[in-house]
Design a protein around this motif. Structure first.
Motif, PDB file in Angstrom:
ATOM      1  N   LEU A 204       6.414 -46.093   6.778  1.00 30.23           N
ATOM      2  CA  LEU A 204       5.156 -45.467   7.172  1.00 30.23           C
ATOM      3  C   LEU A 204       4.000 -46.132   6.446  1.00 30.23           C
ATOM      4  CD1 LEU A 204       6.541 -41.878   6.903  1.00 30.23           C
ATOM      5  CD2 LEU A 204       5.360 -42.670   8.970  1.00 30.23           C
ATOM      6  N   ALA A 205       2.901 -46.326   7.151  1.00 27.84           N
ATOM      7  CA  ALA A 205       1.701 -46.909   6.559  1.00 27.84           C
ATOM      8  C   ALA A 205       0.516 -46.007   6.848  1.00 27.84           C
ATOM      9  CB  ALA A 205       1.440 -48.304   7.133  1.00 27.84           C
ATOM     10  N   MET A 206      -0.232 -45.650   5.810  1.00 22.87           N
ATOM     11  CA  MET A 206      -1.470 -44.903   6.001  1.00 22.87           C
ATOM     12  C   MET A 206      -2.630 -45.879   5.974  1.00 22.87           C
ATOM     13  SD  MET A 206      -3.233 -41.740   3.909  1.00 22.87           S
ATOM     14  CE  MET A 206      -4.199 -42.845   2.863  1.00 22.87           C
ATOM     15  N   LEU A 207      -3.414 -45.901   7.044  1.00 27.57           N
ATOM     16  CA  LEU A 207      -4.524 -46.833   7.168  1.00 27.57           C
ATOM     17  C   LEU A 207      -5.786 -46.270   6.522  1.00 27.57           C
ATOM     18  CD1 LEU A 207      -3.853 -47.951  10.848  1.00 27.57           C
ATOM     19  CD2 LEU A 207      -2.931 -48.896   8.720  1.00 27.57           C
ATOM     20  N   ALA A 208      -6.846 -47.075   6.525  1.00 26.63           N
ATOM     21  CA  ALA A 208      -8.079 -46.700   5.832  1.00 26.63           C
ATOM     22  C   ALA A 208      -8.705 -45.423   6.386  1.00 26.63           C
ATOM     23  CB  ALA A 208      -9.086 -47.847   5.919  1.00 26.63           C
ATOM     24  N   ASP A 209      -8.504 -45.150   7.686  1.00 26.73           N
ATOM     25  CA  ASP A 209      -9.092 -43.943   8.284  1.00 26.73           C
ATOM     26  C   ASP A 209      -8.201 -42.720   8.133  1.00 26.73           C
ATOM     27  OD1 ASP A 209      -7.051 -44.506  10.031  1.00 26.73           O
ATOM     28  OD2 ASP A 209      -8.322 -44.733  11.811  1.00 26.73           O
ATOM     29  N   GLY A 210      -7.105 -42.854   7.393  1.00 25.86           N
ATOM     30  CA  GLY A 210      -6.226 -41.716   7.149  1.00 25.86           C
ATOM     31  C   GLY A 210      -5.128 -41.530   8.167  1.00 25.86           C
ATOM     32  N   THR A 211      -5.116 -42.338   9.213  1.00 20.82           N
ATOM     33  CA  THR A 211      -4.052 -42.218  10.212  1.00 20.82           C
ATOM     34  C   THR A 211      -2.787 -42.905   9.710  1.00 20.82           C
ATOM     35  OG1 THR A 211      -4.750 -44.238  11.354  1.00 20.82           O
ATOM     36  CG2 THR A 211      -5.700 -42.147  12.111  1.00 20.82           C
ATOM     37  N   TRP A 212      -1.652 -42.418  10.221  1.00 17.47           N
ATOM     38  CA  TRP A 212      -0.360 -42.972   9.837  1.00 17.47           C
ATOM     39  C   TRP A 212       0.238 -43.756  11.007  1.00 17.47           C
ATOM     40  CZ3 TRP A 212       1.967 -42.761   5.079  1.00 17.47           C
ATOM     41  CH2 TRP A 212       1.436 -41.866   4.147  1.00 17.47           C
ATOM     42  N   VAL A 213       0.895 -44.851  10.660  1.00 21.28           N
ATOM     43  CA  VAL A 213       1.660 -45.646  11.625  1.00 21.28           C
ATOM     44  C   VAL A 213       3.075 -45.750  11.084  1.00 21.28           C
ATOM     45  CG1 VAL A 213       1.939 -47.893  12.740  1.00 21.28           C
ATOM     46  CG2 VAL A 213      -0.346 -46.964  12.354  1.00 21.28           C
ATOM     47  N   GLY A 214       4.057 -45.606  11.953  1.00 18.63           N
ATOM     48  CA  GLY A 214       5.444 -45.667  11.520  1.00 18.63           C
ATOM     49  C   GLY A 214       6.172 -46.865  12.096  1.00 18.63           C
ATOM     50  N   HIS A 215       7.341 -47.130  11.544  1.00 18.15           N
ATOM     51  CA  HIS A 215       8.177 -48.221  12.048  1.00 18.15           C
ATOM     52  C   HIS A 215       9.632 -47.859  11.819  1.00 18.15           C
ATOM     53  CE1 HIS A 215       9.150 -52.357  13.196  1.00 18.15           C
ATOM     54  NE2 HIS A 215      10.070 -52.322  12.254  1.00 18.15           N
ATOM     55  N   MET A 216      10.470 -48.163  12.825  1.00 17.23           N
ATOM     56  CA  MET A 216      11.907 -47.913  12.732  1.00 17.23           C
ATOM     57  C   MET A 216      12.661 -49.157  13.181  1.00 17.23           C
ATOM     58  SD  MET A 216      12.244 -44.026  14.202  1.00 17.23           S
ATOM     59  CE  MET A 216      13.982 -43.962  13.739  1.00 17.23           C
ATOM     60  N   ASP A 217      13.754 -49.474  12.492  1.00 14.99           N
ATOM     61  CA  ASP A 217      14.606 -50.615  12.845  1.00 14.99           C
ATOM     62  C   ASP A 217      15.916 -50.128  13.449  1.00 14.99           C
ATOM     63  OD1 ASP A 217      12.941 -52.669  12.005  1.00 14.99           O
ATOM     64  OD2 ASP A 217      13.695 -52.596   9.951  1.00 14.99           O
ATOM     65  N   ASP A 218      16.508 -50.978  14.295  1.00 12.77           N
ATOM     66  CA  ASP A 218      17.882 -50.751  14.725  1.00 12.77           C
ATOM     67  C   ASP A 218      18.611 -52.095  14.664  1.00 12.77           C
ATOM     68  OD1 ASP A 218      17.327 -52.215  17.064  1.00 12.77           O
ATOM     69  OD2 ASP A 218      16.808 -50.398  18.185  1.00 12.77           O
ATOM     70  N   GLN A 219      19.785 -52.177  15.222  1.00 13.55           N
ATOM     71  CA  GLN A 219      20.591 -53.391  15.108  1.00 13.55           C
ATOM     72  C   GLN A 219      19.953 -54.603  15.790  1.00 13.55           C
ATOM     73  OE1 GLN A 219      23.558 -54.373  13.766  1.00 13.55           O
ATOM     74  NE2 GLN A 219      23.950 -52.470  12.671  1.00 13.55           N
ATOM     75  N   LEU A 220      19.179 -54.378  16.839  1.00 11.07           N
ATOM     76  CA  LEU A 220      18.647 -55.496  17.609  1.00 11.07           C
ATOM     77  C   LEU A 220      17.173 -55.757  17.377  1.00 11.07           C
ATOM     78  CD1 LEU A 220      20.444 -54.927  21.040  1.00 11.07           C
ATOM     79  CD2 LEU A 220      21.071 -56.512  19.207  1.00 11.07           C
ATOM     80  N   SER A 221      16.406 -54.723  17.083  1.00 10.11           N
ATOM     81  CA  SER A 221      14.966 -54.900  16.970  1.00 10.11           C
ATOM     82  C   SER A 221      14.380 -53.746  16.170  1.00 10.11           C
ATOM     83  CB  SER A 221      14.326 -54.966  18.369  1.00 10.11           C
ATOM     84  OG  SER A 221      14.518 -53.750  19.063  1.00 10.11           O
ATOM     85  N   GLY A 222      13.101 -53.557  16.300  1.00  9.42           N
ATOM     86  CA  GLY A 222      12.417 -52.443  15.677  1.00  9.42           C
ATOM     87  C   GLY A 222      11.287 -52.010  16.575  1.00  9.42           C
ATOM     88  N   SER A 223      10.728 -50.870  16.289  1.00  6.82           N
ATOM     89  CA  SER A 223       9.662 -50.386  17.147  1.00  6.82           C
ATOM     90  C   SER A 223       8.602 -49.669  16.324  1.00  6.82           C
ATOM     91  CB  SER A 223      10.218 -49.428  18.216  1.00  6.82           C
ATOM     92  OG  SER A 223      10.890 -48.343  17.593  1.00  6.82           O
ATOM     93  N   PRO A 224       7.317 -49.934  16.645  1.00  7.01           N
ATOM     94  CA  PRO A 224       6.252 -49.206  15.968  1.00  7.01           C
ATOM     95  C   PRO A 224       6.199 -47.772  16.495  1.00  7.01           C
ATOM     96  CG  PRO A 224       5.338 -50.611  17.685  1.00  7.01           C
ATOM     97  CD  PRO A 224       6.812 -50.900  17.621  1.00  7.01           C
ATOM     98  N   VAL A 225       5.766 -46.875  15.649  1.00  6.05           N
ATOM     99  CA  VAL A 225       5.629 -45.472  16.037  1.00  6.05           C
ATOM    100  C   VAL A 225       4.196 -45.069  15.745  1.00  6.05           C
ATOM    101  CG1 VAL A 225       6.437 -43.113  15.670  1.00  6.05           C
ATOM    102  CG2 VAL A 225       8.041 -45.029  15.476  1.00  6.05           C
ATOM    103  N   GLY A 226       3.415 -44.860  16.802  1.00  3.41           N
ATOM    104  CA  GLY A 226       2.015 -44.492  16.632  1.00  3.41           C
ATOM    105  C   GLY A 226       1.658 -43.161  17.249  1.00  3.41           C
ATOM    106  N   ALA A 227       2.488 -42.699  18.191  1.00  2.95           N
ATOM    107  CA  ALA A 227       2.208 -41.416  18.831  1.00  2.95           C
ATOM    108  C   ALA A 227       2.291 -40.295  17.797  1.00  2.95           C
ATOM    109  CB  ALA A 227       3.204 -41.161  19.965  1.00  2.95           C
ATOM    110  N   GLU A 228       1.421 -39.307  17.942  1.00  2.45           N
ATOM    111  CA  GLU A 228       1.312 -38.234  16.958  1.00  2.45           C
ATOM    112  C   GLU A 228       2.631 -37.525  16.723  1.00  2.45           C
ATOM    113  OE1 GLU A 228      -1.334 -34.150  16.284  1.00  2.45           O
ATOM    114  OE2 GLU A 228      -1.933 -35.640  17.783  1.00  2.45           O
TER     115      GLU A 228
END
Length: 265
Positions: A204-228
């Motif tokens: 998880l990353a908290m940006l300058a405006d206070g919003t959070w962005v997530g990331h998850m990995d699996d065996q083949l790739s990963g995906s960003p998580v931005g939806a609330e």
């Protein structure tokens, strides 16, 4: 048509810009505090150029940040496309949260450990391993730059108890990183038993405006998580794994205990 290797382009430009200034490898090395053999190795590709070398080259050759920019672009290209949104979030984060159940987090890996992890994919060409390795090492500058983000990492104890020879070095590095005021490392002890974090890593990353962005990995790739809703779910899982991890001082004591089992480094 196959795309030209961006690192080959950088090497060509290094040689060209140095030659335009009538500067030998030995003279350039003296000015940049590198040996002539190191300069030769970088320009022939037997050693990958890293960011300190690129920045020093820009200073010596007065190229206005050209090689720093070229290298950063090449390192981004070395990462898979699905990872790039997370790279952007990571670079701009004020706070970073990372949980790993099986491995040491990428931002805390030694070069030897990271190389071993990248080689676990036995169909990955060695050239790609080295490019990905250089990109991973460059990412770690986030924690060493001026005004770094606060980093909190939670690691399952099982990830620390791998018996590979590289683990002694890796544990020593973790302990050095834990001395930084903005780096906090917590360990989930084996005695915690089954827990929700074993379902997979998260970041998880908290940006300058206070919003959070997530990331998850699996065996083949990963995906960003931005939806609330997705970010809220990751934050809840983060709190769950953080709550069962040892306090910082106990985590450090456990890491030292495990490090001692590997003998002196």
């Amino acid at each position: 048509m196959e795309r030209e290797d961006p690192f080959l382009f950088i090497r060509d430009q290094l040689r060209r810009q140095r030659a335009l200034r009538n500067m030998s490898q030995e003279e350039f090395g003296k000015r940049a505090n590198y040996s002539a053999s190191t300069v030769s190795a970088v320009e022939t590709g037997t050693r990958l150029i890293d960011m300190p070398y690129a920045k020093r080259t820009d200073e010596i050759l007065d190229t206005g940040g050209l090689f720093e920019s070229l290298l950063r672009s090449a390192q981004d290209d070395a990462e898979p496309i699905w990872f790039k949104p997370w790279l952007e979030a990571e670079r701009n984060a004020r706070q970073l949260r990372c949980f790993e159940p099986m491995l040491i987090p990428g931002l805390l890996q030694t070069e030897n450990y990271a190389r071993a992890v990248l080689r676990l994919d036995d169909v990955r060409p060695e050239a790609e391993v080295e490019k990905r390795l250089a990109a991973r090492m460059e990412r770690q500058e986030i924690l060493n730059r001026e005004n770094p983000p606060q980093f909190v990492g939670v690691i399952d104890e099982s990830a620390l108890r791998r018996r590979e020879a590289i683990m002694g070095e890796q544990l020593a590095y973790l302990l050095r990183m834990a001395e930084l005021p903005h780096v906090h490392i917590h360990v989930i002890p084996l005695s915690a038993g089954l827990h929700v974090g074993l379902c997979g890593p998260l970041a998880l990353a908290m940006l300058a405006d206070g919003t959070w962005v997530g990331h998850m990995d699996d065996q083949l790739s990963g995906s960003p998580v931005g939806a609330e809703e997705g970010v809220a779910a990751l934050l809840a899982r983060w709190e769950a794994v953080r709550s069962i991890a040892l306090p910082e001082d106990q985590s450090i004591a456990l890491m030292k205990e495990i490090e001692n089992q590997h003998g002196p480094q």
